[in-house]
Design a protein around this motif. Structure first.
Motif, PDB file in Angstrom:
ATOM      1  N   THR A   1       0.836  -1.200   0.000  1.00 50.98           N
ATOM      2  CA  THR A   1       0.000   0.000   0.000  1.00 50.98           C
ATOM      3  C   THR A   1       0.870   1.248   0.000  1.00 50.98           C
ATOM      4  N   PHE A   2       1.859   1.250   0.874  1.00 50.93           N
ATOM      5  CA  PHE A   2       2.739   2.429   0.968  1.00 50.93           C
ATOM      6  C   PHE A   2       4.061   2.136   0.275  1.00 50.93           C
ATOM      7  N   ARG A   3       3.935   1.633  -0.929  1.00 49.37           N
ATOM      8  CA  ARG A   3       5.138   1.160  -1.609  1.00 49.37           C
ATOM      9  C   ARG A   3       6.254   2.215  -1.701  1.00 49.37           C
ATOM     10  N   PRO A   4       5.971   3.433  -2.083  1.00 47.79           N
ATOM     11  CA  PRO A   4       7.061   4.428  -2.159  1.00 47.79           C
ATOM     12  C   PRO A   4       7.749   4.609  -0.817  1.00 47.79           C
ATOM     13  N   LEU A   5       6.930   4.686   0.248  1.00 44.15           N
ATOM     14  CA  LEU A   5       7.527   4.843   1.576  1.00 44.15           C
ATOM     15  C   LEU A   5       8.380   3.635   1.930  1.00 44.15           C
ATOM     16  N   TYR A   6       7.837   2.454   1.633  1.00 41.50           N
ATOM     17  CA  TYR A   6       8.564   1.230   1.942  1.00 41.50           C
ATOM     18  C   TYR A   6       9.897   1.198   1.197  1.00 41.50           C
ATOM     19  N   LEU A   7       9.826   1.528  -0.071  1.00 42.39           N
ATOM     20  CA  LEU A   7      11.056   1.494  -0.859  1.00 42.39           C
ATOM     21  C   LEU A   7      12.054   2.549  -0.358  1.00 42.39           C
ATOM     22  N   PHE A   8      11.496   3.682   0.036  1.00 44.50           N
ATOM     23  CA  PHE A   8      12.352   4.748   0.547  1.00 44.50           C
ATOM     24  C   PHE A   8      13.128   4.252   1.770  1.00 44.50           C
ATOM     25  N   SER A   9      12.434   3.574   2.652  1.00 48.20           N
ATOM     26  CA  SER A   9      13.080   3.041   3.848  1.00 48.20           C
ATOM     27  C   SER A   9      13.994   1.878   3.495  1.00 48.20           C
ATOM     28  N   TYR A  10      13.465   0.972   2.648  1.00 46.04           N
ATOM     29  CA  TYR A  10      14.230  -0.230   2.316  1.00 46.04           C
ATOM     30  C   TYR A  10      15.550   0.145   1.637  1.00 46.04           C
ATOM     31  N   ASN A  11      15.495   1.195   0.829  1.00 51.62           N
ATOM     32  CA  ASN A  11      16.708   1.617   0.118  1.00 51.62           C
ATOM     33  C   ASN A  11      17.492   2.669   0.888  1.00 51.62           C
ATOM     34  N   LYS A  12      17.231   2.732   2.182  1.00 55.85           N
ATOM     35  CA  LYS A  12      18.030   3.586   3.072  1.00 55.85           C
ATOM     36  C   LYS A  12      17.992   5.040   2.641  1.00 55.85           C
ATOM     37  N   TRP A  13      16.787   5.494   2.310  1.00 58.15           N
ATOM     38  CA  TRP A  13      16.566   6.876   1.872  1.00 58.15           C
ATOM     39  C   TRP A  13      17.393   7.195   0.615  1.00 58.15           C
TER      40      TRP A  13
END
Lengths: 642, 498
Positions: free
Chosen positions: A550-562
């Motif tokens: 659902t919050f894919r952009p946020l998740y990716l942002f966190s997963y990819n260490k900003w």
């Protein structure tokens, strides 16, 4: 005197013996020698701790003159005050336990003497850092631990990723160290000395003076402090210079525990506390410290939420906790920062070594997605991870509770905008800390086993050499909060003169009198975090993927260490590579080599070919040459005379 | 009646002569008298006994040369002029004579096996060397253009012969002939210069010339005479552009003779050049400094560049020696005590290195054949590690790599040039020694890194081993105890300057 000098140099002796004779010594001999010397050093450090803290026996021992050139004079002396005593205690005790742990953890490695040599070498440099009596000595230790860190991250030098990580750690630290070195130069320029005593005593007088650089006027102390803090940011992996710490996890786990959790990365906090007599007169620099500390705390916590590698989660946790320490210093609660540093050293080393035990049990698997369902098989490790996580999350009566609470309360009590910023981000980060800690525990130990059968069949409790250090660290993680509470108590003068806090910076003092909700909020945040973790990962394991979707952009942002690695890659590494390639091909090869060495060499050969053509072998040519030479000289004189 | 009158007249003349000329003081010239007498005795013995005793004669000659060193040192005469002003004995001469004698003795000993193997085993060889050395001593001690010429010719005539001593070898005879023809030209230059000087100064003795120039009367004729004399001496030290004979003669002459050429006559000629320029022509310093700077730069540059393309080790060493002369002349161009000291130090070190290097060349022998190709040294480090090491020491030293002796030689001359405000000269010297380093180190590379060919003949005989050990130790460890040479050179330089 020997009591104060020996604990510093025993690890060096151990390192030299084990390193120089690494081919002659058996693995066992190297382990015994380094561990014994390290143990002696740790025991002596406890005695020193007792002498200094309880008996107030502060020492400054001059060992020898180091550099004397013009007005630049540096000696090599050891400064043992309260701050040093605490650091020595932390460094030697954790280092000793890590040495012991490594006996078991590294038992299958082919280069055991080398490993122990590096570990002891690191400890020596760390001790040199904390016992320094001037900035140059501090820099020596600072660079030394950087070197040891490089060597240990790249210990498995056959792994390309380990080498890359080691280089990355070194290069990123170079950025920080450049700032640090500039800071030391600025100190020498301003104070005409690099000795702590002289600099700290003169700081109040220098306060408020300005210097002009490129047409702008700057406050001298602010510039010095910010430059020093840039060094601290590098070494302590603060926001913007944090990228190396993650990759540093390529090193063996005991290294992560010792260097990248308990000791080296806290050197920046130590340095800021040590320089409190300067920082106190540079309020802008303190604000900068607060800002970066708080930002790091929340940034690292958000990233830790989505990582899958067990060590990376803990590494980000370390980064986040370092942020806490820094913003404590930033609101002049240096002692709270050092208090957290101490408790953190125990529980974070415990977590790392615990995760090492898990990795050991899971046949070197580090991915939490391939773990699960093993808590009954390694109950001791499981309990240890619980204790570590409880302390980390700041659950009441574990050590982290005391230290984290006092930090957050101080931030609140600072009554500044940045203090509030730090407080609220710190509370949020505390909740996230609890969340990712229990996510780690549940993913690692609970649920259905996700590893293959072969691995599962092999899951076993670690040997005694690994479990005993875990138990001892667990004791520290539980008890250090109580015993070291006087560090931040308003009734004790724990730190003596080693930390200076101006009366107007009373955050720590006021922290004891904040409203009850402020005191309760961190605990509430931790409990919410733990509860959420149980809900999401234990009872509704289907939810996290959905949330991520659902919050894919946020998740990716966190997963990819900003996206910091990508950003740096784009901003710095690619241009640097491009520039380097250009300079290499065009500048060095074409221009410098082409005109310089290659061109000159070709010219020389060309001239040589012509020169030997003169040598025809005919006597009349030779005689002719002689006469021409003679005639030339005479002509020269005839014309020069007239 | 008439005859009686004539006899009486003669009697009167003789009596007058006897009263006017008292016997000269022979003692200062004892070394030359000793060498001259011994060489005549040895020649007589040789003529009667024949080639059988060549080896013995060689040993005896070497001993005689060493004995002459002992005589010179024990006489220890400082500043004595005798033979009516023709001869001077001073500390400078003492130092240079010792160098020449030692160089001669070592080449004789070192070359003994070569002489034996290459069909040169004739008794005249050591005696010619002895004659040449005597001539060199005379010219070092000359205090008059006439005695200078006599000494110079005495050494040259002997040298022409030894250059062509391998009579059946075309290259050897060719080199002897070339040396003779060009040497005759240079003698002509010297004599022509001497006559000009005599004509304009009114005397041939150094004092007379010096007095005229000191009085400020430096006429053009005198100046041209100086140029002629300097050119002739530049020929003897093989400085550019009077160097052309050197590569051909060095390559063609038998190797021990080449070694002798590189060591002894060069030092003697340099000593003469120094004595003439610093002595009678001292007050024309501004003039001759320009000549010396010119030939110094030309020698350094040519020595550096031309050696690069050489494939023959002797030819390479010939160019190397041209370069070394250029460096030594840098010190002379300074024209002060420090500079002269630098030249003397340079020459001492140069002699040691050169003897060592030629010792190594003498070892280059495969299946009984002497070889001279640089590429034949390939892989020497594996077939004969000690020889490779010692050869590399000489080469590195010649290139001027610290802490070897050659570095100090260059250091002192460049230092003097810098102190004498000849910075440009020093810079050119450093640059050319960088270029020179290339060809020296290239040989080291061939020795250590190239694929080995078949090894040289073994065992190396004891004389060469001893020479290489001695020169190698001096070259490598000069820095540890440099004071004998440095302080000796300082004393010698001081004795020379007014």
């Amino acid at each position: 005197m020997a009591l104060y000098v020996l604990p510093i140099f025993l690890p060096l002796i151990g390192s030299l013996i084990s390193g120089v004779l690494c081919r002659k010594l058996s693995d066992r001999q190297a382990q015994v020698i380094t561990c014994l010397l390290m143990g002696t050093s740790a025991a002596l450090s406890i005695v020193i701790f007792h002498n200094v803290i309880l008996d107030g026996n502060i020492q400054q021992i001059k060992l020898f003159d180091w550099i004397s050139s013009g007005s630049f004079y540096v000696d090599w002396s050891i400064r043992i005050d309260e701050l040093t005593a605490v650091m020595m205690f932390v460094v030697t005790s954790v280092s000793f336990l890590v040495h012991i742990y490594s006996i078991g953890y590294m038992s299958h490695d082919a280069h055991i003497p080398r490993f122990f040599s590096y570990l002891s070498l690191f400890t020596f440099f760390m001790l040199a850092l904390v016992t320094s009596d001037n900035f140059l000595q501090l820099f020596f230790g600072w660079e030394g631990v950087g070197l040891a860190s490089y060597l240990l991250i790249g210990f498995w030098f056959k792994k390309p990723t380990a080498n890359a990580a080691a280089i990355k750690a070194f290069v990123v630290n170079r950025v920080g160290d450049f700032g640090f070195a500039l800071g030391i130069l600025a100190i020498f320029l301003t104070f005409d000395s690099v000795s702590y005593d002289i600099v700290f005593n003169a700081a109040p007088d220098i306060s408020g003076t300005n210097f002009v650089f490129l047409g702008h006027s700057f406050d001298v102390l602010t510039v010095i402090c910010i430059l020093l803090f840039v060094g601290a940011m590098g070494k302590s992996a603060q926001f913007l210079l944090h990228t190396w710490l993650l990759d540093a996890m390529e090193g063996p786990t005991p290294v992560s525990a010792l260097i990248h959790a308990a000791t080296m990365v806290t050197a920046g906090v130590f340095m800021v506390a040590r320089c409190s007599p300067i920082f106190e007169f540079a309020p802008i620099a303190l604000s900068v410290v607060t800002f970066f500390g708080a930002t790091t705390a929340i940034f690292a916590a958000t990233v830790a939420l989505t990582q899958n590698d067990i060590k990376r989660v803990i590494a980000y946790s370390t980064c986040s906790q370092l942020g806490y320490m820094f913003f404590a210093c930033g609101v002049s609660a240096y002692s709270a920062g050092i208090f957290h540093l101490t408790t953190h050293a125990f529980f974070k080393a415990l977590l790392f070594l615990g995760s090492g035990a898990v990795i050991h049990a899971m046949s070197d698997e580090q991915d939490m997605r391939k773990m699960g369902g093993i808590w009954k098989m390694i109950p001791l490790t499981y309990v240890m991870m619980w204790i570590g996580s409880l302390a980390l999350a700041g659950v009441p009566f574990f050590s982290g509770f005391f230290s984290k609470d006092i930090i957050l309360e101080s931030a609140f009590a600072a009554e500044t905008g940045l203090g509030q910023y730090a407080f609220w981000l710190g509370i949020l980060a505390a909740a996230l800390t609890a969340l990712y800690s229990w996510r780690l525990i549940i993913l690692t130990f609970h649920g259905k086993p996700r590893a293959d059968e072969k691995v599962m069949a092999h899951v076993h409790e670690s040997p005694k050499t690994m479990t005993i250090p875990l138990v001892l660290l667990a004791l520290g993680a539980i008890l250090s909060g109580y015993f070291l509470l006087p560090m931040v108590s308003e009734y004790h003068d724990f730190w003596g003169t080693s930390i200076l806090v101006l009366p107007e910076h009373s955050a720590l003092h006021d922290a004891h009198h904040v409203a009850f909700w402020v005191k309760a909020l961190p605990t509430i945040a931790a409990v919410i975090g733990i509860g959420l973790a149980y809900y999401l990962y234990m009872f509704r394991p289907d939810l996290p993927p959905k949330i991520a979707k659902t919050f894919r952009p946020l998740y990716l942002f966190s997963y990819n260490k900003w996206y910091f690695d990508e950003l740096y890659n784009y901003c710095f590494i690619k241009p640097a590579k491009y520039l380097g390639y250009g300079l290499w091909k065009q500048g060095d090869k074409a221009l410098i080599d082409g005109i310089g060495p290659d061109g000159m060499a070709n010219a020389a050969v060309h001239i040589a070919k012509r020169a030997i053509k003169l040598q025809s072998g005919y006597v009349y040519h030779y005689a002719f040459a002689m006469l021409v030479g003679l005639a030339a000289v005479i002509t020269w004189f005839l014309f020069s005379r007239s | 009646m008439i005859s009686t009158l004539f006899l009486t007249q003669l009697q009167i003349l003789i009596n007058e002569a006897m009263t006017e000329f008292s016997a000269p003081d022979y003692l200062p010239a004892l070394p030359e008298i000793f060498l001259g007498g011994i060489s005549l005795i040895l020649l007589t013995i040789g003529v009667f006994v024949g080639n059988r005793i060549t080896t013995l004669l060689t040993w005896v000659t070497s001993l005689v040369l060493i004995a002459a060193v002992v005589i010179i040192l024990s006489l220890n005469i400082n500043d004595q002029i005798t033979f009516g002003g023709l001869y001077i004995a001073d500390t400078f001469g003492t130092f240079m004579k010792c160098l020449v004698l030692i160089g001669g003795a070592i080449t004789l000993i070192m070359g003994m096996s070569y002489v034996k193997n290459e069909g040169m085993k004739r008794f005249e060889f050591p005696i010619l060397i002895l004659f040449a050395t005597t001539g060199m001593l005379l010219m070092i001690s000359a205090n008059d253009l006439i005695s200078l010429y006599v000494g110079l010719e005495m050494q040259s005539l002997a040298l022409y012969i030894v250059a062509a001593f391998k009579r059946e070898s075309i290259r050897s005879t060719e080199s002897g002939l070339k040396y003779f023809v060009l040497g005759a030209l240079s003698s002509g230059l010297l004599l022509y210069g001497a006559t000009l000087v005599y004509g304009f100064a009114g005397g041939t003795s150094y004092e007379a010339i010096g007095n005229i120039i000191e009085s400020g009367d430096l006429s053009l004729g005198l100046l041209i005479g100086l140029v002629f004399i300097a050119s002739a001496l530049a020929f003897k030290v093989s400085a550019v552009p009077f160097h052309m004979w050197t590569p051909d003669v060095y390559e063609g002459a038998p190797t021990p003779v080449t070694a002798f050429f590189a060591a002894a006559p060069k030092i003697a000629a340099m000593a003469v050049l120094i004595r003439v320029l610093i002595g009678p022509f001292y007050d024309a310093f501004d003039q001759w400094q320009q000549i010396i700077i010119f030939i110094s730069i030309a020698s350094m540059v040519l020595g550096a560049f031309a050696a690069i393309m050489q494939a023959n080790i002797k030819r390479l060493l010939a160019y190397s020696s041209i370069g070394h002369v250029g460096y030594a002349l840098v010190g002379l161009a300074s024209g002060n005590e420090e500079g002269i000291r630098g030249v003397i130090i340079y020459l001492s070190i140069y002699m040691v290195m050169t003897l060592g290097a030629f010792g190594c060349v003498l070892v280059m022998r495969k299946r009984g054949q002497m070889i001279e190709n640089i590429n034949d040294l390939a892989g020497l480090s594996r077939s004969n590690p000690p020889l490779a090491l010692v050869f590399s020491i000489f080469l590195f030293s010649m290139a001027g790599i610290p802490p070897l002796a050659g570095f100090f030689g260059k250091f002192y001359v460049f230092m003097s040039a810098v102190n004498a405000d000849l910075i440009g000269l020093a810079v050119i010297g450093v640059l050319t020694s960088v270029i020179g380093a290339f060809y020296y180190i290239r040989i080291v590379k061939i020795i250590y890194f190239d694929k080995p060919k078949d090894s040289f003949d073994k065992p190396i005989n004891i004389e060469i081993t001893a020479t290489l050990t001695l020169t190698g130790i001096i070259t490598a460890f000069f820095f540890a105890y440099p004071s004998p040479i440095i302080s000796g050179a300082a004393i010698a330089a001081r004795s020379l300057l007014p």
